[in-house]
Write a protein that holds these residues in place. Structure first.
Motif, short mmCIF file in Angstrom:
data_model
loop_
_atom_site.label_atom_id
_atom_site.label_comp_id
_atom_site.label_asym_id
_atom_site.label_seq_id
_atom_site.Cartn_x
_atom_site.Cartn_y
_atom_site.Cartn_z
N ARG A 255 0.62 -1.38 -0.02
CA ARG A 255 -0.03 0.06 -0.07
C ARG A 255 0.73 1.27 -0.02
NH1 ARG A 255 -5.26 1.03 0.92
NH2 ARG A 255 -5.72 -1.04 1.34
N ASP A 256 1.93 1.31 0.80
CA ASP A 256 2.77 2.48 0.93
C ASP A 256 3.44 2.70 -0.41
OD1 ASP A 256 2.04 2.94 3.39
OD2 ASP A 256 3.73 2.25 4.56
N SER A 257 4.00 1.50 -0.97
CA SER A 257 4.76 1.75 -2.23
C SER A 257 3.82 2.22 -3.33
CB SER A 257 5.18 0.24 -2.88
OG SER A 257 6.38 -0.18 -1.67
N ILE A 258 2.49 1.92 -3.31
CA ILE A 258 1.70 2.24 -4.38
C ILE A 258 1.33 3.49 -4.20
CG2 ILE A 258 -0.65 2.24 -5.29
CD1 ILE A 258 -0.64 -0.73 -4.47
N HIS A 259 1.41 4.22 -2.98
CA HIS A 259 1.02 5.61 -2.76
C HIS A 259 2.55 6.49 -3.23
CE1 HIS A 259 0.22 9.17 -0.68
NE2 HIS A 259 1.26 9.45 -0.11
N SER A 260 3.61 5.78 -2.96
CA SER A 260 4.88 6.38 -3.65
C SER A 260 4.81 6.39 -5.03
CB SER A 260 6.09 5.59 -3.02
OG SER A 260 6.22 5.62 -1.75
N SER B 113 2.32 6.84 -6.80
CA SER B 113 1.29 7.66 -7.47
C SER B 113 1.78 8.97 -7.08
CB SER B 113 -0.09 7.50 -6.37
OG SER B 113 -0.49 6.19 -6.59
N SER B 114 2.68 9.34 -6.40
CA SER B 114 3.45 10.64 -6.39
C SER B 114 4.48 10.83 -7.06
CB SER B 114 3.62 10.73 -4.97
OG SER B 114 4.46 10.08 -4.31
N GLU C 3 -9.18 4.53 -3.55
CA GLU C 3 -8.03 3.93 -4.06
C GLU C 3 -7.38 4.71 -5.15
OE1 GLU C 3 -6.96 0.24 -3.24
OE2 GLU C 3 -7.40 1.47 -1.86
N GLY C 4 -7.32 6.09 -4.88
CA GLY C 4 -6.70 7.15 -5.73
C GLY C 4 -7.60 7.67 -6.98
N ARG C 5 -8.88 7.06 -7.08
CA ARG C 5 -9.74 7.48 -8.21
C ARG C 5 -11.20 7.87 -7.38
NH1 ARG C 5 -9.74 7.55 -13.43
NH2 ARG C 5 -11.68 7.46 -14.68
N SER D 145 -11.32 1.90 -9.31
CA SER D 145 -10.10 2.01 -9.78
C SER D 145 -9.36 0.77 -10.68
CB SER D 145 -9.21 1.99 -8.56
OG SER D 145 -9.25 0.74 -7.72
#
Length: 815
Positions: free
Chosen positions: A45-50, A52-53, A576-578, A745
């Motif tokens: 989850r944290d890596s997906i957030h990274s 995304s940014s 989930e980012g969307r 998403s």
């Protein structure tokens, strides 16, 4: 090795190689290079957030092939000229790192039909992948080249590069990832000058000659407002152009019109020739004989992998007007949709037929259809379009969007509370359960009385009756014990079974309702949910008392999740980012939410009343058929038959409820998420007979189940004189959605419908066809369209625009 997460770095180099030849025939070699620095992996989850940014030019998506690990990937989209060729992508990887995971990466859930009927699912876990020591996916990058329109509706080639920064080795439960990935793109660019068009048009209308006189009024109107338009009859096309069948002749004409006149929009006018009885399909590929303007059928069989166990429940291909829009393949050649030339178009998973892979799918023109069945319908729709474009501008009603939805799927987590009765004496016991929402508000207590009697055979039953306890919405949190049930006996025999989908919707996917009493352990299962808007988190408390009111057992399941999918898809929050549709709509729009969870969607009357006040857009996300659109109460209490709420119907008994609409000259664009709402090949007698053939095992795939439906819901709304819809968008086949937190998403109906509103509200497009087509293009560039099992190709193939693609949303200012 300890590393820091670094932002992505793009080193963009565009260079030209080779001398310029005097004869102007030597192509130039173009090169684009960039480098991706991959963040250190911590948790998924944290890596997906990274990821995304990293950079706004990169998008994060997921591999969603059912049963295989759901791993993220980066999407880099590059636009290159249409006359480029020999596109090649190479890469190199610097440094490789490993990370052992605490838990395995969960398999991607399948998309599920948005159908108002019971379905059976299958277990979705690919053991051949999860037992493998090979990285998944096999490669670091994949790339796809397609021809299509760019943001300015100019024909280009789209290069979509999918980068897999975190590859998963299931057998050892570890991630491998590099320090950086360097990517090089090269292609040859022709030095020939751009094509000059002697005569240029914006739109061509294709229709049979019997509609020509009425349609001339629309041609004149379009030309008067600056949309250069001409009309071509089907009779002339069949005489002048070659092709294997009538749809292919029309497609070759569209190709000619694109190359000769640089058209952007194509309006097809014509549906079946009768509302009473008409043959929907001549053969596997086309419907022509009983059609004013023919349709192309795909041969994509979503049986049985996607994701249905019952072979009888599938689409044997669907109507696809995208066929007419996809003129060129990735090499710039004619996109026939039959790349293996076996005479079966757009085939996948069809018995005894070779699959058609690598179909381009990306629109090169923007196609809409008026599925008119007679001159009266042509006249009515033409009048609606002209009146809308000349009077809707700056109208108060246009700045209103109505969204209607509820709970799409029963995505209940498996609570599975194990109660060990081994050391307990025989006697009566009372099981209590209570649900507490994320605000600390507790709901009523559910109670079940059981008997431990080791001298008797066990009797364990499943009971799902929470619909009897909740009468109005929003409501307090609900706890429901589904097994054991009141009066059950925990005896000396083991009991294990799975309730059917008719009793426990979506149980095959999550196991939330499985009944299990084995070796003295009773697995207490049930439901916990918060029936209010965005009530997605609850904690579930179970305690058990003996006959002396002493607590002998207590357990919690904290922060369990349940999502009312349709409400997230239509709403204003991000998941989930969307975001849902309302998240992307402009602030000056009045946003009306008719949801089952807020108590404003209780019946069809609520929907008709709201639409009758007028709106610019109406978005319904739920379940459907050619005849109906519906969705569920939150938590789907008492299963589907006790919680389904019908929003719109074409036919109900002997009445036609949509005729009650009174939104005269206040016409919205409808976007309808669900199955078969845009299946415009129905007529009354075949629709009525469908149930009989279905029961005899000869399913005609009308999906009407005995209702005598004259025209599908999407078209019926458009053809109504002066009211209903100005246009509608929906699925011609089984639409598919995702359960739970993935609903917005990971593709399917929930993604493409919300993308329509993002294209309007965020990208600022104001021509209906542009909004529609670029939602499709964005979908195609985001997901792996070669993964036919994942359902992405079908999602775009069956998404139909019934309306004028050149329509100016909100109308033109008065001159």
């Amino acid at each position: 090795m300890k590393r820091f997460a670094l932002p992505v770095v793009f080193m963009l180099l565009i260079t030209s190689f080779g001398a310029i030849a005097e004869n102007d025939k030597s192509p130039e070699k173009k090169v684009i290079e960039f480098c991706l620095q991959i963040p250190e992996f911590s948790t998924l989850r944290d890596s997906i957030h990274s990821l995304s940014s990293l950079d706004e030019d990169l998008k994060v998506s997921y591999l969603c092939s059912p049963g295989k690990p759901k791993v993220p990937y980066l999407v880099k989209h590059i636009e290159i000229p249409f006359n480029s060729r020999k596109v090649e992508v190479s890469f190199s990887v610097e440094g490789t790192n490993e990370k052992i995971l605490d838990e395995e990466i969960e398999p991607a859930t399948p998309m599920i039909p948005l159908l108002p009927a019971e379905i059976s699912g299958i277990e979705m876990r690919d053991e051949s992948i999860y037992s493998s020591s090979e990285p998944y996916p096999k490669e670091w990058i994949r790339y796809f080249v397609r021809s299509g329109l760019n943001d300015r509706n100019v024909l280009v080639k789209h290069l979509a590069i999918h980068v897999f920064p975190y590859r998963y080795i299931p057998a050892s439960n570890k991630i491998i990832y590099p320090d950086e990935i360097r990517i090089k793109v090269s292609y040859l660019l022709s030095s020939r000058s751009k094509t000059c068009y002697k005569d240029s048009y914006d739109m061509v209308i294709i229709a049979p000659s019997c509609f020509k006189r009425v349609l001339q009024k629309l041609v004149d109107h379009k030309n008067s407002i600056g949309v250069k338009t001409f009309l071509k009859t089907t009779e002339d096309i069949y005489r002048e152009f070659k092709g294997r069948d009538k749809p292919e002749k029309i497609k070759y004409f569209i190709k000619y019109a694109k190359e000769r006149y640089n058209i952007t929009y194509v309006l097809l006018v014509g549906g079946l020739k009768s509302k009473i009885w008409a043959r929907p399909r001549d053969n596997a590929n086309e419907g022509s004989r009983d059609w004013y303007l023919p349709v192309r059928y795909t041969n994509l069989y979503d049986r049985p992998k996607y994701p249905l166990a019952e072979e009888k429940l599938h689409d044997p291909g669907v109507i696809s007007d995208l066929y007419y829009a996809d003129i060129y393949d990735g090499n710039g050649n004619f996109s026939s949709w039959d790349p293996n030339n076996d005479g079966i178009f757009a085939a996948w998973n069809k018995p005894c037929v070779e699959n058609d892979t690598d179909i381009d799918l990306c629109p090169d023109v923007i196609v809409g259809r008026l599925a008119c069945r007679n001159l009266m319908e042509v006249r009515n729709v033409v009048d609606k379009i002209i009146r809308y474009e000349t009077t809707a501008y700056n109208s108060e009603w246009f700045k209103r969007i109505i969204v209607v939805s509820g709970d799409g799927f029963l995505d209940q987590e498996d609570l599975d509370i194990e109660w060990n009765i081994t050391d307990l004496p025989d006697g009566k016991y009372t099981i209590y359960a209570q649900s507490i929402n994320k605000d600390g508000i507790a709901g009523p207590v559910d109670k079940v009385e059981v008997t431990i009697d080791r001298r008797s055979r066990s009797k364990i039953t499943f009971n799902h009756d929470d619909h009897k306890r909740v009468k109005t919405y929003p409501a307090l949190p609900v706890a429901e014990i589904t097994s054991p049930s009141d009066g059950d006996i925990l005896g000396y025999t083991d009991v294990e079974f799975s309730p059917s989908e008719r009793k426990a919707y979506c149980n095959r996917f999550t196991g939330w309702a499985n009944v299990s009493y084995k070796d003295g352990i009773m697995h207490i299962r049930g439901k916990s949910y918060d029936p209010r808007p965005y009530g997605n988190i609850t904690s579930f408390h179970v305690w058990i008392e003996n006959e002396d009111h002493e607590i002998v057992f207590s357990a919690w399941r904290n922060d369990t999740e349940m999502y009312y999918e349709g409400e997230w898809v239509t709403g204003e929050k991000v998941l989930e980012g969307r975001g849902g549709a309302l998240y992307y709509m402009p602030d000056d729009f009045e946003k009306i939410k008719l949801w089952t969870s807020n108590g404003k969607f209780r019946s069809m009357k609520d929907v008709i009343r709201a639409i009758s006040k007028g709106a610019g857009f109406v978005f319904l996300s739920g379940h459907g058929s050619p005849n109906v659109w519906c969705n569920h109460l939150p938590g789907i209490p008492g299963n589907r038959r006790n919680s389904e709420i019908y929003g719109l119907r074409v036919v109900k008994g002997l009445s036609f409820p949509l005729r009650r609409l009174t939104n005269f000259d206040k016409l919205p664009v409808f976007v309808i998420g669900g199955c078969h709402n845009a299946q415009f090949n129905v007529s009354m007698i075949p629709s009525f007979l469908h149930l009989f053939f279905f029961m005899l095992g000869r399913d005609t795939k009308m999906w009407t189940f005995g209702d005598p439906v004259p025209e599908c819901l999407c078209w019926y709304l458009v053809k109504l004189p002066r009211r209903g819809a100005i246009a509608s968008i929906g699925n011609s086949g089984l639409g598919y959605g995702r359960m739970g937190r993935e609903c917005t998403s990971t593709g399917g109906d929930g993604w493409i419908t919300t993308e329509f509103f993002r294209q309007y509200g965020e990208e600022g497009r104001d021509i209906l066809g542009d909004v529609y087509a670029h939602a499709i293009i964005e979908y195609i560039n985001t997901f792996d369209m070669s993964d036919l099992e994942a359902g992405h190709a079908k999602t775009v193939e069956q998404w139909i625009l019934l309306g004028d693609p050149s329509l100016k949303l909100g109308g033109y200012p008065l001159r």
